[in-house]
Design a protein around this motif. Structure first.
Motif, short mmCIF file in Angstrom:
data_model
loop_
_atom_site.label_atom_id
_atom_site.label_comp_id
_atom_site.label_asym_id
_atom_site.label_seq_id
_atom_site.Cartn_x
_atom_site.Cartn_y
_atom_site.Cartn_z
N VAL A 36 0.83 -1.22 0.00
CA VAL A 36 0.00 0.00 0.00
C VAL A 36 0.86 1.26 0.00
O VAL A 36 0.34 2.37 0.11
CB VAL A 36 -0.96 0.01 1.21
N SER A 37 2.17 1.10 -0.12
CA SER A 37 3.08 2.24 -0.05
C SER A 37 3.49 2.68 -1.45
O SER A 37 3.37 1.93 -2.41
CB SER A 37 4.34 1.86 0.74
N PRO A 38 4.02 3.90 -1.58
CA PRO A 38 4.62 4.31 -2.85
C PRO A 38 5.84 3.45 -3.15
O PRO A 38 6.40 2.81 -2.25
CB PRO A 38 5.02 5.77 -2.60
N GLU A 39 6.27 3.47 -4.39
CA GLU A 39 7.41 2.64 -4.79
C GLU A 39 8.67 3.00 -4.00
O GLU A 39 9.53 2.16 -3.75
CB GLU A 39 7.66 2.80 -6.29
N SER A 40 8.78 4.26 -3.58
CA SER A 40 9.97 4.71 -2.86
C SER A 40 10.16 4.00 -1.53
O SER A 40 11.28 3.96 -0.99
CB SER A 40 9.89 6.22 -2.62
N SER A 41 9.10 3.45 -0.95
CA SER A 41 9.24 2.71 0.31
C SER A 41 8.61 1.33 0.22
O SER A 41 8.12 0.80 1.21
CB SER A 41 8.61 3.50 1.48
N ASN A 42 8.65 0.74 -0.97
CA ASN A 42 8.14 -0.62 -1.13
C ASN A 42 9.24 -1.60 -0.72
O ASN A 42 10.08 -2.00 -1.52
CB ASN A 42 7.71 -0.88 -2.57
N TYR A 43 9.20 -2.01 0.55
CA TYR A 43 10.26 -2.87 1.09
C TYR A 43 10.14 -4.32 0.66
O TYR A 43 11.05 -5.11 0.90
CB TYR A 43 10.30 -2.74 2.62
N PHE A 44 9.04 -4.68 -0.02
CA PHE A 44 9.01 -5.99 -0.67
C PHE A 44 10.13 -6.06 -1.70
O PHE A 44 10.67 -7.13 -1.97
CB PHE A 44 7.67 -6.21 -1.37
N GLY A 197 11.80 9.04 10.05
CA GLY A 197 12.02 10.13 9.10
C GLY A 197 12.26 9.68 7.68
O GLY A 197 11.62 10.16 6.75
N SER A 198 13.18 8.76 7.46
CA SER A 198 13.50 8.33 6.10
C SER A 198 12.84 7.00 5.74
O SER A 198 13.04 6.50 4.63
CB SER A 198 15.03 8.18 5.96
N TYR A 199 12.05 6.46 6.64
CA TYR A 199 11.47 5.13 6.41
C TYR A 199 10.40 5.16 5.33
O TYR A 199 10.30 4.26 4.50
CB TYR A 199 10.87 4.61 7.73
N GLY A 200 9.58 6.18 5.32
CA GLY A 200 8.51 6.27 4.34
C GLY A 200 7.23 5.59 4.81
O GLY A 200 7.08 5.26 5.98
N VAL A 201 6.33 5.36 3.88
CA VAL A 201 5.05 4.72 4.17
C VAL A 201 5.24 3.21 4.21
O VAL A 201 5.88 2.63 3.33
CB VAL A 201 4.01 5.10 3.09
N ASP A 202 4.70 2.56 5.23
CA ASP A 202 4.90 1.13 5.41
C ASP A 202 4.11 0.34 4.37
O ASP A 202 2.94 0.63 4.12
CB ASP A 202 4.44 0.72 6.81
N PRO A 203 4.73 -0.69 3.74
CA PRO A 203 4.03 -1.46 2.69
C PRO A 203 2.78 -2.19 3.18
O PRO A 203 1.84 -2.37 2.41
CB PRO A 203 5.10 -2.46 2.24
N GLU A 340 -16.28 0.77 0.81
CA GLU A 340 -16.70 1.00 -0.58
C GLU A 340 -15.84 2.07 -1.24
O GLU A 340 -15.49 1.96 -2.41
CB GLU A 340 -18.17 1.42 -0.61
N SER A 341 -15.47 3.09 -0.49
CA SER A 341 -14.67 4.18 -1.06
C SER A 341 -13.23 3.76 -1.34
O SER A 341 -12.54 4.41 -2.13
CB SER A 341 -14.68 5.40 -0.11
N LEU A 342 -12.77 2.68 -0.69
CA LEU A 342 -11.39 2.21 -0.87
C LEU A 342 -11.27 1.03 -1.84
O LEU A 342 -10.16 0.63 -2.18
CB LEU A 342 -10.78 1.81 0.48
N MET A 343 -12.38 0.49 -2.28
CA MET A 343 -12.36 -0.75 -3.07
C MET A 343 -11.61 -0.62 -4.39
O MET A 343 -11.06 -1.59 -4.90
CB MET A 343 -13.79 -1.22 -3.33
N SER A 344 -11.58 0.57 -4.96
CA SER A 344 -10.90 0.74 -6.24
C SER A 344 -9.53 1.41 -6.08
O SER A 344 -8.94 1.86 -7.06
CB SER A 344 -11.77 1.58 -7.19
N SER A 345 -9.03 1.45 -4.85
CA SER A 345 -7.75 2.12 -4.58
C SER A 345 -6.63 1.11 -4.39
O SER A 345 -6.85 -0.10 -4.34
CB SER A 345 -7.87 3.00 -3.33
N LYS A 346 -5.41 1.62 -4.22
CA LYS A 346 -4.25 0.76 -3.97
C LYS A 346 -4.23 0.22 -2.54
O LYS A 346 -3.37 -0.59 -2.19
CB LYS A 346 -2.96 1.52 -4.24
N LEU A 347 -5.19 0.65 -1.70
CA LEU A 347 -5.22 0.19 -0.31
C LEU A 347 -6.07 -1.06 -0.12
O LEU A 347 -6.33 -1.46 1.02
CB LEU A 347 -5.74 1.32 0.60
#
Length: 424
Positions: A36-44, A197-203, A340-347
């Protein structure tokens, strides 16, 4: 540039063309489907894929993960790469009694990758065995704080522990037995030791880790209160069998214990409800996506959805409130609107557990048709095996509680099925 396309890639030294195809699918599809994170913090990718550059066992494990989505978890290719990964990790690290910091790091990566593979395959037992192996390894090394200290609180080590905590909280075994690590230890690490600070959004957790800590606290509180409640109920049953004597001291003592239990439930409920009210998303992580208002709104919506879920947990499992009560139904209907509002999102990867709890709150065919429709959409687009398992649990709960007048513990259904279910 994708790592597989890099001229210096070492993967082709260890994997044939078919294996590279599976690894490529993990890199370009699976790692993005689950995050669910941007590519910049995709730790997968940043952690697992980078570690695989120098660890052949992890190369094969990630190829197997790609194969689960591309060819199916029973495919010969998946079985081949899983077996190869097991052989290599055991001979290189797990069979050593003097496992060092690096060896522990690689082993934790391995366990978490294999857990992800099993959960994506719909497994309901082996993933939990791997989780316990991971737990035992971390404890032997001195715990999660020590593990991060030994790895200099790198972002990679933060991700591994965040990943571990995520699976710890979102397990059927946790609502039954409590978290494997104390919530105080998690809190000490995430609130006091981590500089995000530099961790970013958690995947896995996005920006909402504070609410995950609270969800773990609610589960642990449920375990503690349920233990005393079960003891009292058993004593009342035994007293009934012997013949009730309202004048003896045993009856008076039992009544006092019941009163104290009710006061304790109220006190713990009010404390946790206040904690939920004052909980906020991690602002350091929000800052990483502040340039994109739409993405910020999605994560804030997810946070509010988890806040509602925590309140439902409190009502259902701490206060034993009937699902058809107006309190539960209000949270349930608001939750469905958010889902319902999140069903079409990356979350979307964050929704299965939330849908499970909504399913426990359905008291009529109208609401069940709506939840059924959401599950149908999710199962058609998000092909992760444990979602189907969650749907089975919800349907079984509906059979047992047709009118919503009973508080169904979904972990009881898991136990009767013989499942250790991950609801992430």
């Amino acid at each position: 540039m994708p790592l597989l396309s890099s001229p210096s890639s070492t993967f082709s030294l260890y994997l044939d063309e078919a294996g590279l195809r599976l690894l490529n699918f993990y890199e370009n599809k699976v790692a993005k489907i689950l995050s669910v994170s941007p590519e910049s913090s995709n730790y997968f990718l940043k952690t697992f894929f980078t570690a695989a550059l120098t660890e052949e066992s992890l190369m094969h494990a990630l190829a197997a993960w790609g194969g689960v989505f591309l060819d199916g978890h029973d495919s010969p290719a998946v079985k081949f790469h899983l077996e190869k990964a097991r052989q290599l990790i055991r001979s290189t690290y797990l069979n050593r009694e003097d496992l060092d910091t690096h060896g522990t790091y690689v082993a934790i990566c391995y366990y978490l990758i294999l857990m992800g593979i099993d959960i994506c395959s719909g497994d309901v037992s082996n993933w939990y065995y791997l989780f316990n192996e991971c737990t035992n390894l971390l404890k032997r090394r001195g715990g999660i704080v020590k593990f991060c200290q030994e790895n200099h609180f790198s972002n990679d080590s933060k991700w591994l522990i965040s990943n571990f905590q995520f699976h710890d909280v979102l397990s059927s075994a946790t609502l039954k037995r409590g978290t494997s690590c104390d919530i105080e230890e998690y809190s000490r690490l995430f609130n006091n030791c981590f500089d995000m600070g530099s961790y970013g959004v958690d995947p896995y957790q996005g920006c909402i880790q504070p609410i995950f800590l609270l969800l773990g606290s609610i589960m642990n509180t449920n375990v503690e209160l349920k233990e005393e409640r079960d003891k009292i109920n058993q004593e009342m049953l035994e007293a009934n069998k012997k013949g009730l004597n309202l004048d003896n001291s045993a009856h008076r003592q039992l009544t006092l214990r019941r009163i104290r239990q009710c006061h304790e439930v109220e006190a713990r409920y009010n404390k946790l409800l206040l904690d939920i009210h004052y909980c906020t998303p991690n602002q350091s992580q929000i800052s990483h996506i502040s340039h994109d208002k739409c993405e910020v709104d999605l994560h804030l919506t997810l946070f509010e959805l988890y806040r509602l879920t925590c309140q439902i947990y409190l009502l259902l499992y701490i206060k034993q409130t009937q699902p058809l009560s107006s309190e539960v139904q209000l949270h349930f209907m608001n939750s469905l609107a958010y889902i319902e509002s999140l069903m079409s999102s990356k979350l979307v990867p964050s929704l299965p557990m939330l849908l499970l709890i909504c399913g426990m709150c359905c008291c009529n065919e109208y609401d069940r048709a709506q939840v059924r429709s959401i599950f149908d959409k999710l199962l058609a687009t998000y092909t992760v095996g444990n979602v189907g398992r969650i749907w089975e649990i919800v349907q079984e709960a509906w059979k047992r509680n047709p009118h919503g007048d009973v508080c169904i513990d979904w972990t009881d259904i898991c136990d009767e099925f013989g499942w250790k279910l991950s609801v992430c």
